[in-house]
Design a protein around this motif. Structure first.
Motif, PDB file in Angstrom:
ATOM      1  N   GLU A 282      83.024 -45.351  30.162  1.00 21.50           N
ATOM      2  CA  GLU A 282      83.216 -46.805  29.993  1.00 21.50           C
ATOM      3  C   GLU A 282      83.588 -47.434  31.339  1.00 21.50           C
ATOM      4  O   GLU A 282      83.084 -48.500  31.695  1.00 21.50           O
ATOM      5  CB  GLU A 282      84.304 -47.082  28.942  1.00 21.50           C
ATOM      6  N   ARG A 286      81.701 -50.275  33.406  1.00 16.78           N
ATOM      7  CA  ARG A 286      82.432 -51.495  33.752  1.00 16.78           C
ATOM      8  C   ARG A 286      82.271 -51.816  35.237  1.00 16.78           C
ATOM      9  O   ARG A 286      82.146 -52.978  35.631  1.00 16.78           O
ATOM     10  CB  ARG A 286      83.915 -51.331  33.399  1.00 16.78           C
ATOM     11  N   ASN A 291      82.570 -56.067  34.384  1.00 16.36           N
ATOM     12  CA  ASN A 291      83.467 -56.548  33.331  1.00 16.36           C
ATOM     13  C   ASN A 291      83.492 -55.511  32.197  1.00 16.36           C
ATOM     14  O   ASN A 291      82.749 -54.527  32.240  1.00 16.36           O
ATOM     15  CB  ASN A 291      83.011 -57.915  32.810  1.00 16.36           C
ATOM     16  N   TYR A 292      84.342 -55.774  31.209  1.00 17.64           N
ATOM     17  CA  TYR A 292      84.437 -54.838  30.078  1.00 17.64           C
ATOM     18  C   TYR A 292      83.098 -54.737  29.343  1.00 17.64           C
ATOM     19  O   TYR A 292      82.295 -55.674  29.372  1.00 17.64           O
ATOM     20  CB  TYR A 292      85.551 -55.274  29.121  1.00 17.64           C
ATOM     21  N   THR A 293      82.887 -53.615  28.704  1.00 19.01           N
ATOM     22  CA  THR A 293      81.565 -53.357  28.125  1.00 19.01           C
ATOM     23  C   THR A 293      81.594 -53.199  26.602  1.00 19.01           C
ATOM     24  O   THR A 293      80.557 -53.052  25.981  1.00 19.01           O
ATOM     25  CB  THR A 293      80.977 -52.056  28.709  1.00 19.01           C
ATOM     26  N   GLU A 294      82.815 -53.179  26.011  1.00 20.55           N
ATOM     27  CA  GLU A 294      82.899 -52.950  24.561  1.00 20.55           C
ATOM     28  C   GLU A 294      83.523 -54.145  23.845  1.00 20.55           C
ATOM     29  O   GLU A 294      84.478 -54.747  24.353  1.00 20.55           O
ATOM     30  CB  GLU A 294      83.694 -51.670  24.285  1.00 20.55           C
ATOM     31  N   ASP A 297      87.184 -54.992  23.585  1.00 17.29           N
ATOM     32  CA  ASP A 297      87.903 -55.385  24.817  1.00 17.29           C
ATOM     33  C   ASP A 297      87.627 -56.825  25.251  1.00 17.29           C
ATOM     34  O   ASP A 297      88.066 -57.232  26.327  1.00 17.29           O
ATOM     35  CB  ASP A 297      87.503 -54.444  25.964  1.00 17.29           C
ATOM     36  N   LYS A 300      90.299 -59.033  26.790  1.00 20.65           N
ATOM     37  CA  LYS A 300      91.043 -58.573  27.961  1.00 20.65           C
ATOM     38  C   LYS A 300      90.703 -59.328  29.238  1.00 20.65           C
ATOM     39  O   LYS A 300      91.488 -59.324  30.177  1.00 20.65           O
ATOM     40  CB  LYS A 300      90.787 -57.079  28.205  1.00 20.65           C
ATOM     41  N   ARG A 301      89.529 -59.942  29.288  1.00 22.70           N
ATOM     42  CA  ARG A 301      89.161 -60.604  30.544  1.00 22.70           C
ATOM     43  C   ARG A 301      88.160 -61.740  30.291  1.00 22.70           C
ATOM     44  O   ARG A 301      87.240 -61.584  29.492  1.00 22.70           O
ATOM     45  CB  ARG A 301      88.520 -59.581  31.489  1.00 22.70           C
ATOM     46  N   SER A 304      83.921 -61.688  29.737  1.00 24.40           N
ATOM     47  CA  SER A 304      83.484 -60.351  29.319  1.00 24.40           C
ATOM     48  C   SER A 304      82.396 -60.431  28.247  1.00 24.40           C
ATOM     49  O   SER A 304      81.453 -59.634  28.240  1.00 24.40           O
ATOM     50  CB  SER A 304      84.665 -59.532  28.802  1.00 24.40           C
TER      51      SER A 304
END
Ligand SMILES: [Zn+2]
Length: 318
Positions: A282, A286, A291-294, A297, A300-301, A304
């Protein structure tokens, strides 16, 4: 743009149990002080109704989940904020603001909420996902929260944790008291594993861009789930999601270029060249997309959600 499992929230609330108990007790003490002052009959009646909601320490109002809140609101003896007529207009009496002050909402925004929501994993606006939920003022960074049940109509719910939806100042302002169907905290795992919302490239965006290399040819659309009832406003109508993301076609352009650079063979070369870094898959993805991929998440940002949706569409992540 995705709901959070209530289980997770309950666990974090447990970790803050004594602090949350204290918040209820402080609110009750302040409300009782307020009640010792002189009030009109209707204000006093409303104030005592509110006080009764804070008296039970074994059923802390701050810990009510949304179902419990709905149950209270639908009770026969539920009381609305009293109103008065001033200069020919009907408006809520001042007791509403006094109650919110007693509950300590403003103070909690710069003390408790940043830590609590950080533990839950929310840093980005739960509505637009384009901005942080922190607003800086002169002295402190304050946490911005929207009230699912507005504090104007339901002042006694202004510090009930499941009524608080971290949002950016812009979404908080535009939502006001409009009703949306999205519920942030839920036991329904179909809502917490996968987002019901989706960004996608319009049908010939990619082809047009690849031919012209002009990012103005990139267009993204935003898909929403079918809402159960038309009593609810659409996300796009309330928060102007497509308008916000129209300004972000440079981000989408970078993903389009990345999808050409990071083809499968190059990704394999990178993986084998840097195997010593021991990155989990993961984190590796990322780093590639930035950025986050799931879905879990998303909060979280900022950005994303659009990043993972477009990266998925382009085959950068699966
Ligand atoms: Zn927002």
């Amino acid at each position: 743009m995705i709901a959070i499992p209530l289980d997770k929230v309950r666990n974090i609330q447990k970790a803050y149990q004594s602090e949350i108990d204290m918040q209820r007790q402080n609110a009750l003490d302040e409300l009782n002080v307020l009640n010792s002052e002189k009030h009109t009959v209707v204000d006093k009646e409303y104030l005592e109704f509110v006080i009764s909601k804070f008296e039970n320490q074994n059923d802390n109002i701050l810990l009510w989940d949304l179902n419990r809140i709905k149950e209270e609101i639908n009770k026969i003896d539920f009381k609305n904020v009293p109103t008065e007529i001033k200069n020919g207009k009907t408006r809520k009496t001042g007791i509403k603001d006094k109650i919110i002050k007693c509950l300590g909402y403003t103070k909690l925004r710069s003390s408790f909420y940043p830590n609590y929501f950080n533990d839950i994993g929310i840093k980005a606006c739960v509505y637009c996902n384009s901005q942080l939920t922190i607003v800086a003022n002169k002295k402190h960074a304050k946490f911005e929260v929207d009230h699912f049940y507005s504090k104007s109509d339901y002042p006694f719910l202004s510090i009930s944790l499941c009524n608080l939806y971290p949002a950016c100042a812009s979404c908080n302002g535009t939502k006001s008291s409009k009703k949306i169907e999205f519920e942030l905290y839920t036991d329904d795992i179909s809502k917490t594993k996968k987002s019901d919302y989706k960004f996608k490239l319009t049908s010939n965006s990619k082809a047009k861009y690849l031919v012209t290399r002009d990012r103005n040819n990139i267009e993204v659309e935003f898909e929403e789930p079918d809402y159960k009832s038309n009593e609810f406003a659409k996300f796009n109508d309330v928060f102007h999601v497509e308008g916000i993301y129209k300004t972000q076609n440079d981000l989408v352009e970078e993903l389009l270029i990345k999808s050409q650079i990071y083809n499968e063979s190059y990704l394999n070369i990178l993986k084998s060249s840097f195997y010593k870094l021991n990155l989990n898959p993961e984190v590796f993805k990322r780093i590639i997309i930035g950025n986050y991929t799931e879905d879990i998440d998303i909060h979280k940002r900022p950005m994303s959600k659009i990043t993972m949706d477009i990266a998925r569409e382009l085959g950068l992540i699966d």
